[in-house]
Design a protein around this motif. Structure first.
Motif, PDB file in Angstrom:
ATOM      1  N   VAL A  91       0.854  -1.189   0.000  1.00 54.10           N
ATOM      2  CA  VAL A  91       0.000   0.000   0.000  1.00 54.10           C
ATOM      3  C   VAL A  91       0.887   1.235   0.000  1.00 54.10           C
ATOM      4  CG1 VAL A  91      -1.894  -1.174   1.195  1.00 54.10           C
ATOM      5  CG2 VAL A  91      -0.228   0.103   2.520  1.00 54.10           C
ATOM      6  N   SER A  92       0.402   2.301  -0.628  1.00 52.16           N
ATOM      7  CA  SER A  92       1.179   3.535  -0.671  1.00 52.16           C
ATOM      8  C   SER A  92       0.881   4.436   0.522  1.00 52.16           C
ATOM      9  CB  SER A  92       0.900   4.281  -1.973  1.00 52.16           C
ATOM     10  OG  SER A  92      -0.460   4.619  -2.054  1.00 52.16           O
ATOM     11  N   GLY A  93      -0.086   4.073   1.322  1.00 44.75           N
ATOM     12  CA  GLY A  93      -0.492   4.851   2.492  1.00 44.75           C
ATOM     13  C   GLY A  93      -1.986   4.681   2.695  1.00 44.75           C
ATOM     14  N   GLY A  94      -2.512   5.247   3.750  1.00 48.79           N
ATOM     15  CA  GLY A  94      -3.943   5.140   4.020  1.00 48.79           C
ATOM     16  C   GLY A  94      -4.212   5.167   5.506  1.00 48.79           C
ATOM     17  N   PHE A  95      -5.314   4.525   5.900  1.00 51.10           N
ATOM     18  CA  PHE A  95      -5.711   4.476   7.307  1.00 51.10           C
ATOM     19  C   PHE A  95      -6.237   3.102   7.658  1.00 51.10           C
ATOM     20  CE2 PHE A  95      -5.830   8.959   6.412  1.00 51.10           C
ATOM     21  CZ  PHE A  95      -5.286   9.513   7.556  1.00 51.10           C
ATOM     22  N   ALA A  96      -5.968   2.680   8.878  1.00 56.01           N
ATOM     23  CA  ALA A  96      -6.531   1.444   9.424  1.00 56.01           C
ATOM     24  C   ALA A  96      -7.296   1.822  10.680  1.00 56.01           C
ATOM     25  CB  ALA A  96      -5.430   0.449   9.757  1.00 56.01           C
ATOM     26  N   THR A  97      -8.514   1.317  10.786  1.00 54.30           N
ATOM     27  CA  THR A  97      -9.348   1.591  11.950  1.00 54.30           C
ATOM     28  C   THR A  97      -9.739   0.275  12.588  1.00 54.30           C
ATOM     29  OG1 THR A  97     -10.249   3.518  10.804  1.00 54.30           O
ATOM     30  CG2 THR A  97     -11.412   2.774  12.777  1.00 54.30           C
ATOM     31  N   VAL A  98      -9.356   0.110  13.858  1.00 49.82           N
ATOM     32  CA  VAL A  98      -9.755  -1.066  14.625  1.00 49.82           C
ATOM     33  C   VAL A  98     -11.008  -0.673  15.393  1.00 49.82           C
ATOM     34  CG1 VAL A  98      -9.081  -2.764  16.359  1.00 49.82           C
ATOM     35  CG2 VAL A  98      -7.334  -1.752  14.878  1.00 49.82           C
ATOM     36  N   HIS A  99     -12.113  -1.357  15.088  1.00 58.23           N
ATOM     37  CA  HIS A  99     -13.396  -1.092  15.721  1.00 58.23           C
ATOM     38  C   HIS A  99     -13.620  -2.100  16.846  1.00 58.23           C
ATOM     39  CE1 HIS A  99     -14.551   1.373  12.221  1.00 58.23           C
ATOM     40  NE2 HIS A  99     -13.968   0.432  11.506  1.00 58.23           N
ATOM     41  N   PRO A 100     -14.528  -1.802  17.763  1.00 56.85           N
ATOM     42  CA  PRO A 100     -14.915  -2.816  18.750  1.00 56.85           C
ATOM     43  C   PRO A 100     -15.529  -4.024  18.028  1.00 56.85           C
ATOM     44  CG  PRO A 100     -15.754  -0.650  19.363  1.00 56.85           C
ATOM     45  CD  PRO A 100     -15.211  -0.530  17.976  1.00 56.85           C
ATOM     46  N   ASN A 101     -15.673  -5.106  18.723  1.00 52.83           N
ATOM     47  CA  ASN A 101     -16.293  -6.320  18.187  1.00 52.83           C
ATOM     48  C   ASN A 101     -15.505  -6.949  17.043  1.00 52.83           C
ATOM     49  OD1 ASN A 101     -18.425  -5.997  20.025  1.00 52.83           O
ATOM     50  ND2 ASN A 101     -19.470  -4.628  18.601  1.00 52.83           N
ATOM     51  N   ASN A 102     -14.174  -6.882  17.135  1.00 55.77           N
ATOM     52  CA  ASN A 102     -13.289  -7.594  16.208  1.00 55.77           C
ATOM     53  C   ASN A 102     -13.435  -7.181  14.748  1.00 55.77           C
ATOM     54  OD1 ASN A 102     -12.239  -9.078  18.353  1.00 55.77           O
ATOM     55  ND2 ASN A 102     -13.870 -10.578  18.202  1.00 55.77           N
ATOM     56  N   LYS A 103     -13.563  -5.890  14.488  1.00 55.33           N
ATOM     57  CA  LYS A 103     -13.649  -5.395  13.120  1.00 55.33           C
ATOM     58  C   LYS A 103     -12.435  -4.531  12.818  1.00 55.33           C
ATOM     59  CE  LYS A 103     -18.678  -5.107  13.181  1.00 55.33           C
ATOM     60  NZ  LYS A 103     -19.809  -4.184  13.151  1.00 55.33           N
ATOM     61  N   LEU A 104     -11.877  -4.712  11.623  1.00 57.14           N
ATOM     62  CA  LEU A 104     -10.762  -3.896  11.153  1.00 57.14           C
ATOM     63  C   LEU A 104     -11.098  -3.392   9.763  1.00 57.14           C
ATOM     64  CD1 LEU A 104      -7.832  -2.802  11.197  1.00 57.14           C
ATOM     65  CD2 LEU A 104      -7.108  -5.045  10.343  1.00 57.14           C
ATOM     66  N   THR A 105     -10.982  -2.087   9.569  1.00 58.71           N
ATOM     67  CA  THR A 105     -11.207  -1.481   8.266  1.00 58.71           C
ATOM     68  C   THR A 105      -9.914  -0.836   7.812  1.00 58.71           C
ATOM     69  OG1 THR A 105     -13.493  -0.981   8.877  1.00 58.71           O
ATOM     70  CG2 THR A 105     -12.606   0.185   6.973  1.00 58.71           C
ATOM     71  N   ILE A 106      -9.486  -1.164   6.590  1.00 57.01           N
ATOM     72  CA  ILE A 106      -8.302  -0.547   6.000  1.00 57.01           C
ATOM     73  C   ILE A 106      -8.760   0.178   4.741  1.00 57.01           C
ATOM     74  CG2 ILE A 106      -6.057  -0.942   4.938  1.00 57.01           C
ATOM     75  CD1 ILE A 106      -5.769  -3.414   6.744  1.00 57.01           C
ATOM     76  N   ASN A 107      -8.471   1.483   4.677  1.00 59.48           N
ATOM     77  CA  ASN A 107      -8.819   2.318   3.529  1.00 59.48           C
ATOM     78  C   ASN A 107      -7.538   2.857   2.909  1.00 59.48           C
ATOM     79  OD1 ASN A 107     -11.782   2.401   3.912  1.00 59.48           O
ATOM     80  ND2 ASN A 107     -11.211   3.405   5.816  1.00 59.48           N
TER      81      ASN A 107
END
Length: 161
Positions: A91-107
Motif C-alpha cells: 500500500v502507498s499509504g492510508g488508514f486502518a481503523t480497529v473497531h470494537p467487536n473484532n472489526k478492522l477497516t483498511i482504507n
C-alpha cells in the motif's frame, strides 16, 4: 469547568460508566477485515486470523480483541494472515481503523499484491524519481518526486525481504 475535570468528576461518581481496560479476553479468535480502495474492495467483512500493518507509529500486528484505534499507514506491506496462508499487499499509504467487536477497516488509495512488482522496474523508477527530486525542476516537481521516491524505497525494501 474544563473537559478533563468533567471527565474525572464523572469517573469518580460512576466508575461503571467508563469501565476498566484490561487484557483482551480470547472470546472470538477471528478478526473481520474490510480492506477497500476507492474503486474496489479486496476484503469485505472476511474473517482472518491476523493483519500486520505498516503504521506511521511502527509496524503493528492486529488480532481479535485488539484495542480500538485509528492508525495512519505509511508506504509498506499489509500482511493478511488467514487459516490457509497469508497474502502480502503493498500500500502507498492510508488508514486502518480497529473497531470494537473484532472489526478492522483498511482504507487506501493504491494497493497491489507484492508479487505483482518487478524488482528491476522498482529500481529503475526509484533512480528516475531520485534524479528528478535532486534536479533543477520546480519545487512542486521535486516534492512529488520525493514522495514517489519514498514509496519506491519502501517497495524496494519490501521486495528484498
Amino acid at each position: 469547568m474544563s473537559s478533563l475535570r468533567i471527565l474525572s468528576s464523572v469517573a469518580r461518581r460512576a466508575p461503571a460508566v467508563l469501565g476498566r481496560r484490561g487484557y483482551a479476553e480470547a472470546v472470538n479468535d477471528k478478526l473481520r477485515l474490510s480492506f477497500v480502495l476507492p474503486h474496489k474492495a479486496l476484503f469485505t467483512a472476511q474473517e482472518v486470523v491476523q493483519v500486520n500493518i505498516p503504521a506511521e507509529s511502527g509496524d503493528m500486528g492486529i488480532l481479535a480483541n485488539h484495542v480500538p484505534s485509528i492508525e495512519a499507514l505509511r508506504p509498506g506491506v499489509v500482511e493478511v494472515i488467514e487459516q490457509t496462508g497469508s497474502q502480502k499487499i503493498f500500500v502507498s499509504g492510508g488508514f486502518a481503523t480497529v473497531h470494537p467487536n473484532n472489526k478492522l477497516t483498511i482504507n487506501v488509495i493504491e494497493a497491489a499484491p507484492l508479487e505483482d512488482f518487478s524488482p528491476e522496474a522498482v529500481r529503475a523508477n526509484l533512480a528516475e524519481a531520485s534524479k528528478i527530486a535532486s534536479g533543477n525542476g520546480t519545487e512542486e516537481e521535486k516534492t512529488e518526486a520525493r514522495i514517489e521516491a519514498d514509496v519506491y524505497e519502501a517497495l524496494q525494501h519490501a521486495l528484498a525481504k
